[in-house]
Enzyme design. Structure first.
Site, PDB file in Angstrom:
ATOM      1  NE  ARG A 147      -2.016   2.049   3.700  1.00  0.00           N
ATOM      2  CZ  ARG A 147      -2.712   2.504   4.730  1.00  0.00           C
ATOM      3  NH1 ARG A 147      -3.919   2.009   4.996  1.00  0.00           N
ATOM      4  NH2 ARG A 147      -2.207   3.411   5.519  1.00  0.00           N
ATOM      5  CE1 TYR A 159      -4.029   7.124  11.635  1.00  0.00           C
ATOM      6  CE2 TYR A 159      -5.040   6.356   9.594  1.00  0.00           C
ATOM      7  CZ  TYR A 159      -4.618   6.127  10.891  1.00  0.00           C
ATOM      8  OH  TYR A 159      -4.773   4.880  11.443  1.00  0.00           O
ATOM      9  CG  ASP A 221      -6.920   3.651   3.639  1.00  0.00           C
ATOM     10  OD1 ASP A 221      -8.016   4.130   3.308  1.00  0.00           O
ATOM     11  OD2 ASP A 221      -6.721   3.085   4.735  1.00  0.00           O
ATOM     12  CG  HIS A 223      -7.823   6.923   6.129  1.00  0.00           C
ATOM     13  ND1 HIS A 223      -8.529   6.683   7.260  1.00  0.00           N
ATOM     14  CD2 HIS A 223      -6.769   6.107   6.141  1.00  0.00           C
ATOM     15  CE1 HIS A 223      -7.906   5.763   7.949  1.00  0.00           C
ATOM     16  NE2 HIS A 223      -6.848   5.378   7.285  1.00  0.00           N
ATOM     17  CD  GLU A 247      -8.300   0.605   3.087  1.00  0.00           C
ATOM     18  OE1 GLU A 247      -7.160   0.274   2.676  1.00  0.00           O
ATOM     19  OE2 GLU A 247      -8.603   0.607   4.281  1.00  0.00           O
ATOM     20  CD  GLU A 273     -10.059   1.058   7.819  1.00  0.00           C
ATOM     21  OE1 GLU A 273      -9.251   0.515   7.059  1.00  0.00           O
ATOM     22  OE2 GLU A 273      -9.762   2.006   8.562  1.00  0.00           O
ATOM     23  NE  ARG A 294      -9.137  -2.527   3.758  1.00  0.00           N
ATOM     24  CZ  ARG A 294      -8.199  -2.932   4.589  1.00  0.00           C
ATOM     25  NH1 ARG A 294      -7.907  -4.200   4.716  1.00  0.00           N
ATOM     26  NH2 ARG A 294      -7.523  -2.065   5.318  1.00  0.00           N
ATOM     27  CD  GLU A 350      -4.417  -3.060   6.808  1.00  0.00           C
ATOM     28  OE1 GLU A 350      -5.563  -3.363   7.155  1.00  0.00           O
ATOM     29  OE2 GLU A 350      -3.968  -1.907   6.879  1.00  0.00           O
ATOM     30  CD1 TRP A 413     -10.292  11.022  11.412  1.00  0.00           C
ATOM     31  CD2 TRP A 413      -8.854   9.390  10.928  1.00  0.00           C
ATOM     32  NE1 TRP A 413     -10.445  10.043  12.347  1.00  0.00           N
ATOM     33  CE2 TRP A 413      -9.574   9.038  12.074  1.00  0.00           C
ATOM     34  CE3 TRP A 413      -7.888   8.519  10.448  1.00  0.00           C
ATOM     35  CZ2 TRP A 413      -9.368   7.831  12.749  1.00  0.00           C
ATOM     36  CZ3 TRP A 413      -7.677   7.325  11.108  1.00  0.00           C
ATOM     37  CH2 TRP A 413      -8.414   6.974  12.244  1.00  0.00           C
TER      38      TRP A 413
HETATM   39  C1  GCO Z   1      -6.009   0.506   7.494  1.00  0.00           C
HETATM   40  C2  GCO Z   1      -6.549   1.534   8.361  1.00  0.00           C
HETATM   41  C3  GCO Z   1      -6.053   1.651   9.747  1.00  0.00           C
HETATM   42  C4  GCO Z   1      -7.076   2.343  10.610  1.00  0.00           C
HETATM   43  C5  GCO Z   1      -6.941   1.974  12.031  1.00  0.00           C
HETATM   44  C6  GCO Z   1      -7.906   2.706  12.918  1.00  0.00           C
HETATM   45  O1  GCO Z   1      -6.354   0.518   6.334  1.00  0.00           O
HETATM   46  O2  GCO Z   1      -5.249  -0.282   8.008  1.00  0.00           O
HETATM   47  O3  GCO Z   1      -7.197   2.551   7.756  1.00  0.00           O
HETATM   48  O4  GCO Z   1      -4.813   2.243   9.815  1.00  0.00           O
HETATM   49  O5  GCO Z   1      -7.002   3.718  10.466  1.00  0.00           O
HETATM   50  O6  GCO Z   1      -7.120   0.613  12.115  1.00  0.00           O
HETATM   51  O7  GCO Z   1      -7.901   2.178  14.177  1.00  0.00           O
HETATM   52 MG    MG Z   2      -7.935   1.731   5.857  1.00  0.00          MG
END
Ligand code: GCO
Ligand code: MG
Length: 413
Positions: A147, A159, A221, A223, A247, A273, A294, A350, A413
């Protein structure tokens, strides 16, 4: 075989983890991960105050019945706290059942469908040269998929980009939550500008493809930071770079919004996620709006629920891409790996490696070789919790960051 006791352990070996241990009357133990990043004590209370009293004396072998009892019996359904608690019970019972059978859990899930689970690591850099170094370091470590996340010119820390030398001396694994022991106790605030990001990201992919060629599977990602139309544009702009997936292109709970993205781009899409139920996916899956699921076993009701979700996805040709950040504990990670090995519709896993302190507390049997993860052949999940080591790392409050636009508006974020 009846449940004799259940205990909740909270420990912080580099980051916080919540673990349920169930013990049967004949002395078998099973572990389940209930870690909910930044909200750990809410799950501990849900388990210790409301779930553990229901477990004593139950038949440890009745996993489906226990799942339904906790889900339907509790009346209040879904939500990350509830589903993380149910996940921990469910995973611990599967661990016990597989130990009782003398088999690694994946055997009870149908046996292996592949040699191992293709894993992707997290390469990142404040700028493009640093990102290229990070990709190189991942390849040197054996990763066969990465990634890529990059800082954005004109913005501060973003982030998903490692801020400095990470725990264990590695630079590439960032830690999602900031602990009060390591800095301010309240959430770090970051500044975001989507237009700057949209201008920069195609350049990042161009540089990585030029350096590493067309073969390497690349992921990214978003986010949840884009509107659907911005996400559609990004997906289209990235098409020449042949992504494995984009993602969380837009906030995932607005399932209908994904129709717009899908209508504009052939870049494969992944999300889920932050979901905690198969019902969060019904439009996304039945309308084939995404390519990868995810979710984490830890946040979606455990192995029982995840298997059903993945089977539903399989009917629509959608594959797995289970969440595996450091805030999924080694117990949750092992649960994912047993599923990855057994299911037919596996996509990718992942793998953000845990801090060495975490691996002192959780003794794992899973392996990473030639880019593939394997859960190992130890009966059960293959993870044990060392209570003495855990006690050396007391709970430390931690918060995930908060994102704001340049004018101060709170943003995803
Ligand atoms: C990912 C994520 C993580 C999350 C985290 C939040 O794709 O692995 O986005 O980094 O931000 O799990 O607790
Ligand atoms: Mg993620």
């Amino acid at each position: 075989m009846k449940i004799r006791s259940a205990d909740v352990n909270v420990t912080s070996p580099g980051r916080n983890f919540v673990t349920l241990r169930i013990t049967t009357d004949d002395g078998l133990t099973g572990l389940g991960d209930a870690t909910l990043n930044g909200r750990e004590l809410a799950v501990r209370s849900y388990l210790a105050d409301h779930v553990v009293p229901l477990l004593t004396g139950r038949d440890a072998g009745r996993i489906e019945d226990t799942w339904q009892y906790l889900y339907r019996g509790g009346y209040w359904r879904r939500g990350p706290v509830t589903m993380a608690a149910i996940a921990a019970v469910d995973t611990a019972l599967w661990d016990i059942k597989a130990k009782a059978a003398g088999m690694p859990l994946y055997q009870l899930l149908g046996g292996r469908s592949r040699r191992g689970a293709l894993a992707y690591g997290h390469a990142s850099g404040q700028d493009i040269p640093e990102l290229l170094d990070s990709v190189r370091a991942h390849l040197a470590d054996g990763f066969q998929a990465v990634r890529i996340q990059s800082g954005v010119p004109g913005l501060g820390p973003v982030y998903g980009v490692a801020a400095g030398t990470g725990s264990g001396g590695t630079r590439y694994d960032y830690e999602p939550a900031r602990r009060s022991a390591d800095g301010p106790a309240l959430p770090v605030e970051e500044t975001w500008d989507t237009r700057a990001y949209l201008r920069h990201l195609p350049r990042v992919f161009d540089a990585v493809r030029q350096e590493f060629g067309p073969e390497l599977p690349l992921l990214h990602d978003g986010h949840h930071r884009m509107t659907p139309i911005q996400a559609a544009r990004l997906g289209r702009d990235l098409e020449p770079y042949d992504l494995f997936w984009l993602e969380d292109a837009t906030p995932s709970e607005d399932q209908a919004a994904w129709r717009l993205i899908r209508g504009h781009t052939t870049t494969p899409l992944a999300t889920g996620e932050v979901f905690n139920s198969a019902y969060d996916y019904t439009t996304l899956i039945s309308e084939r709006l995404i390519d990868y699921v995810r979710s984490a076993v830890t946040h979606t009701g455990g192995i029982t629920a995840m298997r059903k979700l993945l089977d539903l996805a399989a009917l629509y040709g959608i594959k797995s891409g289970l969440h595996g950040p450091t805030d999924v504990s080694p117990v949750g990670m092992a649960a994912a790996l047993h599923l990855d090995l057994a299911i037919h519709n596996f996509g990718i896993q992942e793998y953000m490696r845990h801090d060495p302190r975490t691996l002192e507390v959780f003794r794992t049997s899973y392996t990473f070789q030639d880019g593939l993860l394997h859960p190992g052949e130890t009966p059960g999940l293959g993870v044990e919790l060392d209570d003495e080591a855990a006690a050396r790392f007391p709970y430390t409050p931690a918060y995930l960051p908060v994102n704001r636009l340049r004018d101060g508006t709170v943003h995803d974020w």
